[in-house]
Design a protein around this motif. Structure first.
Motif, short mmCIF file in Angstrom:
data_model
loop_
_atom_site.label_atom_id
_atom_site.label_comp_id
_atom_site.label_asym_id
_atom_site.label_seq_id
_atom_site.Cartn_x
_atom_site.Cartn_y
_atom_site.Cartn_z
N VAL A 149 -60.43 25.94 -14.74
CA VAL A 149 -59.81 27.06 -14.04
C VAL A 149 -60.59 28.32 -14.40
CG1 VAL A 149 -58.14 27.54 -15.88
CG2 VAL A 149 -57.62 28.24 -13.55
N GLY A 150 -60.69 29.25 -13.45
CA GLY A 150 -61.37 30.52 -13.69
C GLY A 150 -60.76 31.58 -12.82
N ALA A 151 -60.89 32.85 -13.24
CA ALA A 151 -60.30 33.95 -12.47
C ALA A 151 -61.06 35.23 -12.71
CB ALA A 151 -58.83 34.13 -12.86
N ILE A 152 -61.11 36.06 -11.64
CA ILE A 152 -61.64 37.41 -11.74
C ILE A 152 -60.69 38.30 -10.94
CG2 ILE A 152 -63.24 36.99 -9.80
CD1 ILE A 152 -65.16 38.98 -11.20
N ALA A 153 -60.22 39.39 -11.56
CA ALA A 153 -59.15 40.18 -10.94
C ALA A 153 -59.13 41.57 -11.56
CB ALA A 153 -57.79 39.50 -11.15
N ASP A 154 -58.29 42.44 -10.99
CA ASP A 154 -58.06 43.77 -11.55
C ASP A 154 -56.94 43.73 -12.59
OD1 ASP A 154 -60.01 45.13 -10.10
OD2 ASP A 154 -58.70 45.26 -8.35
N ARG A 155 -56.32 42.57 -12.77
CA ARG A 155 -55.25 42.41 -13.76
C ARG A 155 -55.73 41.50 -14.89
NH1 ARG A 155 -51.53 37.47 -11.87
NH2 ARG A 155 -52.76 36.64 -10.13
N ASP A 156 -54.92 41.38 -15.92
CA ASP A 156 -55.22 40.48 -17.02
C ASP A 156 -55.15 39.03 -16.52
OD1 ASP A 156 -55.58 39.24 -19.45
OD2 ASP A 156 -53.54 39.64 -20.17
N VAL A 157 -56.25 38.29 -16.66
CA VAL A 157 -56.29 36.92 -16.13
C VAL A 157 -55.95 35.88 -17.19
CG1 VAL A 157 -58.01 37.55 -14.39
CG2 VAL A 157 -58.77 36.60 -16.60
N PRO B 53 -64.97 17.46 -8.30
CA PRO B 53 -64.26 18.41 -7.43
C PRO B 53 -64.23 19.82 -8.00
CG PRO B 53 -62.71 16.98 -8.58
CD PRO B 53 -64.08 16.42 -8.84
N LEU B 54 -64.36 20.79 -7.11
CA LEU B 54 -64.24 22.20 -7.47
C LEU B 54 -63.88 22.97 -6.22
CD1 LEU B 54 -64.57 23.91 -10.06
CD2 LEU B 54 -66.85 24.53 -9.23
N LEU B 55 -62.94 23.88 -6.35
CA LEU B 55 -62.51 24.69 -5.21
C LEU B 55 -62.38 26.14 -5.62
CD1 LEU B 55 -59.20 25.39 -5.61
CD2 LEU B 55 -59.08 22.92 -5.21
N ILE B 56 -62.37 27.00 -4.62
CA ILE B 56 -62.22 28.44 -4.82
C ILE B 56 -60.91 28.88 -4.21
CG2 ILE B 56 -63.18 30.73 -4.31
CD1 ILE B 56 -65.93 29.31 -4.04
N GLY B 57 -60.12 29.64 -4.95
CA GLY B 57 -58.87 30.19 -4.44
C GLY B 57 -59.06 31.65 -4.07
N LEU B 58 -58.56 32.01 -2.89
CA LEU B 58 -58.77 33.36 -2.35
C LEU B 58 -57.50 34.19 -2.50
CD1 LEU B 58 -60.61 32.34 0.94
CD2 LEU B 58 -61.60 32.85 -1.29
N GLY B 59 -57.62 35.36 -3.11
CA GLY B 59 -56.51 36.27 -3.26
C GLY B 59 -56.84 37.65 -2.70
N GLU B 60 -55.94 38.60 -2.94
CA GLU B 60 -56.16 39.98 -2.52
C GLU B 60 -56.66 40.77 -3.73
OE1 GLU B 60 -55.92 41.25 0.46
OE2 GLU B 60 -55.25 39.38 1.37
N GLY B 61 -57.94 41.13 -3.70
CA GLY B 61 -58.52 41.84 -4.84
C GLY B 61 -58.69 40.97 -6.06
N GLU B 62 -58.63 39.67 -5.88
CA GLU B 62 -58.81 38.71 -6.97
C GLU B 62 -59.14 37.36 -6.38
OE1 GLU B 62 -55.03 39.07 -8.93
OE2 GLU B 62 -54.07 37.63 -7.59
N ASN B 63 -59.93 36.60 -7.11
CA ASN B 63 -60.30 35.26 -6.66
C ASN B 63 -60.34 34.31 -7.86
OD1 ASN B 63 -60.80 35.62 -3.73
ND2 ASN B 63 -62.36 37.07 -4.43
N PHE B 64 -60.32 33.01 -7.54
CA PHE B 64 -60.11 32.01 -8.58
C PHE B 64 -60.99 30.79 -8.31
CE2 PHE B 64 -56.34 34.33 -7.40
CZ PHE B 64 -55.92 34.89 -8.60
N ILE B 65 -61.18 29.98 -9.33
CA ILE B 65 -61.78 28.66 -9.15
C ILE B 65 -60.92 27.65 -9.91
CG2 ILE B 65 -64.14 29.47 -8.84
CD1 ILE B 65 -64.50 28.32 -11.80
N ALA B 66 -60.97 26.40 -9.49
CA ALA B 66 -60.22 25.35 -10.17
C ALA B 66 -60.75 24.00 -9.75
CB ALA B 66 -58.73 25.45 -9.84
N SER B 67 -60.52 23.02 -10.61
CA SER B 67 -60.85 21.63 -10.26
C SER B 67 -59.73 20.98 -9.48
CB SER B 67 -61.14 20.83 -11.53
OG SER B 67 -60.07 20.96 -12.46
N ASP B 68 -58.56 21.59 -9.45
CA ASP B 68 -57.38 21.04 -8.77
C ASP B 68 -56.55 22.21 -8.29
OD1 ASP B 68 -54.68 20.02 -8.36
OD2 ASP B 68 -55.30 18.22 -9.43
#
Length: 609
Positions: free
Chosen positions: A5-13, A177-192
């Motif tokens: 799991v991974g995350a980049i955001a304007d908040r604490d991840v 497997p690897l996917l990217i999760g799309l957010g508002e002003g933040e994005n994520f990655i995960a294997s599931d």
């Protein structure tokens, strides 16, 4: 087999990373860790054992950041130690990795010659140093990752961060497997997808050879040639509720009891249509299935036993020769290919590496008639197959598969009836009979679930034992295999299964009063044969535990325990008799105090060889 799991955001991840790792615990793991970029420094915490132990350490050390990666590890290279746990770091570069790098020894020697010092026994640390070596040549993080992965042989899903580039997260995928999760002003990655459902349902599935650059506000995907490419955005239909226990003690228990609904959902299309139609498997299925001369089923583990069951149906009902092979064996032998054979791949996750590679191998031999039976939409194996049948079992969290297996069985039976109809071997009366059997199947499964109190009582007989034998004949032999697998997976009792007729050819030597013998004995054409085999066991002092049905003409006696399903359901009997062996394994594991949902040494999604 590991979780990312991974995350980049304007908040604490950090809370996002920890919650994501908890959602990935079901996959099986032996250590966990996170790395974050804070004030242009890499901070890392790792622990062997559960995510909760790592979480406590992270909270104690005051971890906070807007960029980070996390990992649950299932050991392949190197033992279960903190030094071998992910993330791995090389001079300000941190990464997590799922997969196996086959040329890690060669790369390690090269990197040691360049002056790199290794702190772990893992193949993953090789990747971290390799990426750093490309950074020293003046490349940025994206191009360093792209250069590094082109030097790797094997399978990988990677998430990489660098203290010098705190505004982006780099991902790469090959075989895992690897996917990217799309957010508002933040994005994520995960294997599931389950790891990021707390934050988003919008996902992009990376394809083989893809790399991606992820910032707070953008996602850019690059294909195997490093050229920019567009990947479709999907809306996940996995619900958080499906990932919660609710009133149950374990996910395995929950998933066993979800089988009536899972089966009903899987057969909804054929029941609504009122006929077995090729269109159930794809728009061009009639063309693909027309004129096939045989069927080849490729699968692993529990799915392999589903394929073995289907072989009896396909040959008897559709009149087609059918072979079933363990995918990891098929992919490494010289195969005599027939382009008129239908290749069926079975996988709960759709990401099983051996099955995926077996499918690729079959296609390389010119076998283009491919059909995937899978539980996870948009996973790799369905995307690589011409035809697809989704089993609609819902999220399966317990490592020991239950509802995925029974829904695979009903999907395979539906395919069998469809093939028989296309070949003129299914008249209207028999089609109506099969449709009626499917229509009543969820109710029959519920009746089988109602046997749980009797099976719970049996579990006390098994709990102190160290060995068990399972017997079945004909189409129920694979169910005996499945029962033995379930028992050994979660109770750690050594269990074997044999066709009952093979008993006198060797296994009978094992039978004593210390080894319980489980028999699948429905009232079918082989019942009298099975009774004879049971007598062989009793004559040697063995104790029998027999699953049968109401129409069978025998009952309990000294050394013979009997549990009856309410009625014999004919051709779909293997589905019904799966339920008792699942419940037996579950309750024996409870009695022995093992970790039912996370059995030792095992993982849910097997994405390594």
């Amino acid at each position: 087999m590991c979780g990312i799991v991974g995350a980049i955001a304007d908040r604490d991840v950090v809370p996002v990373l920890i919650e994501g790792l908890k959602r990935l615990e079901y996959r099986g793991y032996d250590s966990a860790g996170i790395a974050v970029i804070n004030d242009q420094e890499v901070r890392r915490v790792r622990r062997t054992g559960r995510v909760a132990e790592m979480e406590g350490a992270a909270l104690a050390e005051g971890f906070q950041a807007q960029l980070g990666i996390g990992h649950t590890r299932w050991a392949t290279h190197g033992g279960v130690t903190e030094a071998n746990a992910h993330p791995h770091v090389s001079a300000g570069v941190a990464l997590v990795h799922n997969g196996i790098i086959e040329n890690h020894d060669e790369q390690r020697e090269k990197l040691i010659a360049m002056g790199y010092v290794f702190e772990s026994q893992t193949d993953t640390e090789v990747i971290a140093h390799l990426i750093h070596s490309h950074l020293t040549e003046g490349k940025d993080l994206l191009h360093a990752v792209q250069a590094a992965v082109h030097e790797l042989h094997g399978a990988y899903a990677l998430a990489v961060v660098s203290r010098k580039e705190p505004g982006r997260l780099i991902a790469a995928r090959m075989g895992c497997p690897l996917l990217i999760g799309l957010g508002e002003g933040e994005n994520f990655i995960a294997s599931d997808v389950s790891a990021i459902l707390q934050a988003t349902r919008k996902v992009i599935f990376l394809e083989e050879g893809d790399t991606a650059e992820i910032t707070r506000d953008s996602v850019t995907v690059f294909g195997p040639d490093n050229a920019r490419i567009e990947r479709e955005v999907h809306l996940s239909d996995v619900s958080l509720a499906s990932l919660e226990l609710g009133p149950y003690s374990h996910f395995m228990q929950k998933e066993i009891h979800e089988q009536p609904r899972a089966i009903a959902d899987t057969i909804e299309g054929v029941i609504d249509a009122g006929t077995f139609s090729a269109e159930l498997f794809g728009d061009d299925a009639a063309d693909v299935l027309a004129g096939i001369e045989g069927v080849q089923i490729l699968a692993c583990g529990t799915s392999y036993y589903a394929g073995m069951t289907a072989r009896y149906w396909i040959e008897a009902i559709a009149g087609l020769p059918c072979s079933v092979e363990i995918a990891s064996e098929y992919r490494y032998r010289d195969v005599v290919a027939n382009p008129k054979h239908l290749i069926i791949t079975l996988s709960q996750s759709g990401e099983t590496l051996d099955t995926m590679e077996a499918l690729k191998y079959a296609k390389s031999l010119g076998q283009e008639r491919t059909l995937s039976i899978c539980n996870v939409p948009e996973s790799a194996i369905p995307r690589a197959s011409r035809l697809v049948c989704y089993t609609r079992a819902g999220a399966e969290i317990g490592v020991a598969s239950t509802k995925a297996f029974t829904t695979q069985l009903v999907a395979l039976f539906t395919l069998t009836a469809t093939l028989a109809k296309l070949r003129g071997r299914l008249d209207e009366a028999r089609e109506a009979e099969y449709l009626d059997a499917l229509r009543h199947l969820p109710g029959s499964v519920q009746h089988a679930l109602n046997l749980e109190p009797q099976i719970t009582a049996w579990s006390e007989h098994f709990a102190p034992k160290e060995h068990a034998l399972f017997l079945g004949r004909g189409v129920h032999y694979p169910i005996a295999l499945e029962g033995a697998l379930k028992l050994k997976e979660i109770s750690y009792i050594h269990a074997e299964a044999y066709p009952a007729g093979e008993l006198k050819h060797g296994p009978l030597a094992l039978v004593t009063d210390a080894m319980p013998v489980v028999v699948i004995a429905p009232n079918d054409s082989l019942l009298e044969k099975v009774k004879s085999n049971m007598q062989e066991v009793r004559a040697r002092g063995g104790e029998l535990f027999v699953f049968t049905d109401e129409e069978s003409q025998f009952g309990p006696s000294e050394g013979v325990h009997v549990i009856r399903a309410p009625r014999h359901v004919g051709v779909l009997s293997p589905v019904i008799h799966t339920i008792p062996v699942q419940l037996l394994a579950y309750h024996v594991a409870l009695a022995r105090g093992t970790d039912v949902d996370k059995p030792r040494n095992l993982a849910k999604s097997v994405t390594v060889e």
